[in-house]
Design a protein around this motif. Structure first.
Motif, mmCIF file in Angstrom:
data_model
loop_
_atom_site.group_PDB
_atom_site.id
_atom_site.type_symbol
_atom_site.label_atom_id
_atom_site.label_comp_id
_atom_site.label_asym_id
_atom_site.label_seq_id
_atom_site.Cartn_x
_atom_site.Cartn_y
_atom_site.Cartn_z
ATOM 1 N N ASP A 141 0.854 -1.190 0.000
ATOM 2 C CA ASP A 141 0.000 0.000 0.000
ATOM 3 C C ASP A 141 0.885 1.233 0.000
ATOM 4 O OD1 ASP A 141 -2.312 -1.428 -0.029
ATOM 5 O OD2 ASP A 141 -2.767 -1.202 2.106
ATOM 6 N N LEU A 142 0.720 2.098 -0.988
ATOM 7 C CA LEU A 142 1.526 3.311 -1.114
ATOM 8 C C LEU A 142 0.665 4.509 -0.762
ATOM 9 C CD1 LEU A 142 3.008 1.097 -2.803
ATOM 10 C CD2 LEU A 142 3.781 2.931 -4.309
ATOM 11 N N TYR A 143 0.808 4.996 0.475
ATOM 12 C CA TYR A 143 0.054 6.146 0.951
ATOM 13 C C TYR A 143 0.885 7.416 0.766
ATOM 14 C CZ TYR A 143 -3.299 3.050 3.271
ATOM 15 O OH TYR A 143 -4.255 2.109 3.530
ATOM 16 N N PRO A 144 0.266 8.515 0.369
ATOM 17 C CA PRO A 144 1.023 9.764 0.233
ATOM 18 C C PRO A 144 1.474 10.269 1.598
ATOM 19 C CG PRO A 144 -1.324 10.183 0.008
ATOM 20 C CD PRO A 144 -1.168 8.688 0.057
ATOM 21 N N VAL A 145 2.607 10.928 1.619
ATOM 22 C CA VAL A 145 3.087 11.510 2.878
ATOM 23 C C VAL A 145 2.089 12.545 3.379
ATOM 24 C CG1 VAL A 145 4.884 12.955 3.908
ATOM 25 C CG2 VAL A 145 5.516 11.048 2.402
ATOM 26 N N ASN A 146 1.530 13.325 2.470
ATOM 27 C CA ASN A 146 0.507 14.310 2.818
ATOM 28 C C ASN A 146 -0.848 13.770 2.352
ATOM 29 O OD1 ASN A 146 2.433 16.271 3.779
ATOM 30 N ND2 ASN A 146 2.967 16.629 1.633
ATOM 31 N N ALA A 147 -1.583 13.161 3.283
ATOM 32 C CA ALA A 147 -2.850 12.520 2.940
ATOM 33 C C ALA A 147 -3.865 13.545 2.446
ATOM 34 C CB ALA A 147 -3.403 11.785 4.153
ATOM 35 N N PRO A 148 -4.666 13.205 1.439
ATOM 36 C CA PRO A 148 -5.683 14.138 0.943
ATOM 37 C C PRO A 148 -6.751 14.397 1.999
ATOM 38 C CG PRO A 148 -5.946 11.962 -0.066
ATOM 39 C CD PRO A 148 -4.660 11.931 0.694
ATOM 40 N N ASP A 149 -7.184 15.632 2.085
ATOM 41 C CA ASP A 149 -8.217 16.039 3.036
ATOM 42 C C ASP A 149 -9.558 16.027 2.312
ATOM 43 O OD1 ASP A 149 -9.989 17.319 4.709
ATOM 44 O OD2 ASP A 149 -8.546 18.820 5.386
ATOM 45 N N PRO A 150 -10.551 15.260 2.797
ATOM 46 C CA PRO A 150 -11.849 15.206 2.087
ATOM 47 C C PRO A 150 -12.539 16.549 1.997
ATOM 48 C CG PRO A 150 -11.980 14.114 4.233
ATOM 49 C CD PRO A 150 -10.533 14.385 3.977
ATOM 50 N N ILE A 151 -12.374 17.402 3.020
ATOM 51 C CA ILE A 151 -12.995 18.730 2.959
ATOM 52 C C ILE A 151 -12.296 19.576 1.901
ATOM 53 C CG2 ILE A 151 -13.334 20.885 4.221
ATOM 54 C CD1 ILE A 151 -13.911 19.326 6.695
ATOM 55 N N ALA A 152 -10.948 19.472 1.849
ATOM 56 C CA ALA A 152 -10.206 20.221 0.832
ATOM 57 C C ALA A 152 -10.630 19.795 -0.565
ATOM 58 C CB ALA A 152 -8.707 20.006 1.022
ATOM 59 N N ALA A 153 -10.910 18.492 -0.721
ATOM 60 C CA ALA A 153 -11.350 17.997 -2.022
ATOM 61 C C ALA A 153 -12.697 18.600 -2.405
ATOM 62 C CB ALA A 153 -11.440 16.476 -1.995
ATOM 63 N N LEU A 154 -13.607 18.734 -1.426
ATOM 64 C CA LEU A 154 -14.910 19.342 -1.696
ATOM 65 C C LEU A 154 -14.767 20.829 -1.998
ATOM 66 C CD1 LEU A 154 -17.136 17.618 1.025
ATOM 67 C CD2 LEU A 154 -17.199 17.239 -1.436
ATOM 68 N N ILE A 155 -13.859 21.509 -1.296
ATOM 69 C CA ILE A 155 -13.623 22.931 -1.550
ATOM 70 C C ILE A 155 -13.096 23.130 -2.968
ATOM 71 C CG2 ILE A 155 -12.185 24.903 -0.908
ATOM 72 C CD1 ILE A 155 -12.329 23.939 1.981
#
Length: 477
Positions: free
Chosen positions: A155-169
């Motif tokens: 599993d390759l997770y990004p160091v800076n995980a995506p924020d679901p609220i930021a994605a909606l913004i």
């Protein structure tokens, strides 16, 4: 052997005896080596075989799965400038199936540019992933389960995980500004008043379950002479919505976990994602509503992460969408489930909850990398108030679904579904139909039925909020 009494060795045996003895010893040695060699040198006796390779790219993370016929031992390290992930797998010889991994990497993968595969040294295969950004890898193995053999998972997770609220913004779907109540509620109230059938919540308890609780039973409230719906309470005060409503939609299964599979080969994970996307589009057409999908593509999301995603966007509702199977292909009908603190409402509900809760084992979760105590606390915080609100939502949705498909049971059922354990969000699980029933499988793959199901759920959401307007966030506990 030595003769200690005579203080010397036995006289040399005849030549014929010596030849026979050498032959016996040689045969015995060969037999002994054949017995102990596999135990002492397993890699020489049998190199592991890669049976399949799969890659699941997603915004959340990219998963690489190597399915094999034995448990593999792997080590890994990360290299910077440029970013690379190096994985060494022991007891393995390079084979054509493993070489297919190179072609499995897609150009739009968020985290992997390409992969190189080679025999680093005897019995050790090295994978080198050239990365698009820095990752935090998790490498773990999964024991055989279901139709799967042993699996090595990367599993390759990004160091800076995506924020679901930021994605909606970013999509222009998030704002904390107050909204104008008349833009939302009057439309819903007028739609509610125009319907000839009263909401399911208003029916007497004895009329909510359907005749004898038999599978496939369908209760028509308009044809029941005993029906005496409660009159709508008269009030000059119209409930006000003072903020955006956020709904979390959870298409079940995904990635390594296909869910139930119909006789024609339809996969539950594909069907429910299609229905969820249709429902998402309908929700986005409503004034002052926004929606978040726990997955928007074919990848797996652990059960507790689905709950966490809903809480991160401060969801007002959580709706998990499924299309399950049963051991008998005659089982049919739609159902709605909510959480239970006191055990399942039926044997079938308990069976289904256990099956859905096993998704983590099939989909593949690295339990070693999780804080089990924290996860347990989250899943034990569910309150009676949450379950009561979930029941209201479930009844509203079930009443609408019953208009397009037979109900498996005429009442909302309860069981210990892990995915419904958000302590502060009304949560329901919708079984849209039985994919194991050939007739219902055909419905589930039909565009018209998918749209009807999404529309019915949308009407149920409207009915719920018309009677249970959301509190402002600063008044919520």
């Amino acid at each position: 052997m030595l003769d200690v009494d005579r203080g010397g060795a036995d006289p040399a045996p005849p030549v014929s005896n010596r030849t026979t003895r050498r032959t016996v010893l040689k045969a015995g040695g060969t037999l002994l080596l054949a017995v102990i060699a596999p135990a002492l040198l397993p890699n020489l006796a049998h190199a592991a075989q890669i049976l399949a390779v799969r890659v699941w790219p997603a915004d959340d993370y990219t998963r690489v799965t190597l399915e094999n016929d034995s448990d593999l031992k792997a080590s890994h390290f990360v290299v910077r400038d440029p970013d690379r992930l190096v994985v060494d797998i022991e007891g393995l010889e390079l084979n054509p199936t493993l070489k297919q991994l190179v072609a499995k990497i897609q150009s739009n993968d968020p985290y992997i540019k390409q992969v190189r595969v080679g025999q680093n040294k005897p019995n050790v295969v090295r994978l080198v992933f050239d990365l698009k950004e820095a990752v935090k890898p998790q490498v773990f193995t999964l024991a055989p389960v279901g139709t799967y053999a042993h699996r090595l998972v990367l599993d390759l997770y990004p160091v800076n995980a995506p924020d679901p609220i930021a994605a909606l913004i970013e999509k222009g779907e998030w704002s904390n500004d107050p909204v104008n109540p008349p833009a939302l509620l009057p439309e819903w109230q007028s739609a509610l008043k125009s319907e000839s059938v009263p909401p399911l919540a208003d029916y007497p308890p004895e009329l909510k379950t359907g005749p004898d609780e038999t599978p496939g039973a369908r209760w028509d409230p308009k044809a029941d002479p005993k029906l005496e719906p409660k009159p709508e309470p008269k009030s000059d005060r119209v409930p006000q919505v003072t903020r955006m409503i956020t709904i979390a939609l959870d298409p079940g299964h995904g990635g390594e976990d296909p869910g139930a599979i119909g006789k024609s080969g339809s996969r539950e994970k594909d069907v429910v994602l299609a229905i969820a996307k249709r429902l998402k589009a309908k929700i986005e057409q409503q004034p002052n509503m926004r929606v978040m999908l726990t997955r928007d593509a074919d990848f797996f999301v652990p059960l507790n992460v689905r709950v966490q995603k809903a809480r991160k966007v401060q969801a007002d509702l959580f709706m998990s969408i499924h299309a399950d199977a049963f051991v008998e292909s005659t089982a049919r009908g739609s159902s709605v489930f909510v959480l239970s603190e006191k055990g399942a409402s039926s044997t079938a509900a308990r069976w289904l909850a256990n099956k859905e809760n096993s998704a983590d084992q099939i989909g593949g979760v690295n339990f070693k990398g999780q804080d089990r105590q924290l996860t347990s606390v989250l899943l034990d915080l569910s309150t009676t108030a949450q379950i009561n609100d979930s029941m209201k939502l479930g009844k509203a949705v079930l009443g609408e679904i019953g208009g397009i498909n037979k109900l498996h049971r005429g009442a909302v059922e309860q069981a210990g579904f892990a995915v419904l354990k958000a302590p502060d969000i009304p949560s329901i699980l919708i079984e849209t139909a039985f994919i194991s029933n050939p007739e219902e499988e055909a419905k589930l793959t039909d565009d018209a039925y998918q749209d009807q199901m999404a529309e019915a759920v949308m009407k149920g959401i409207k009915r719920y909020f018309a009677k249970n307007p959301p509190l402002s966030k600063n008044r919520m506990t």
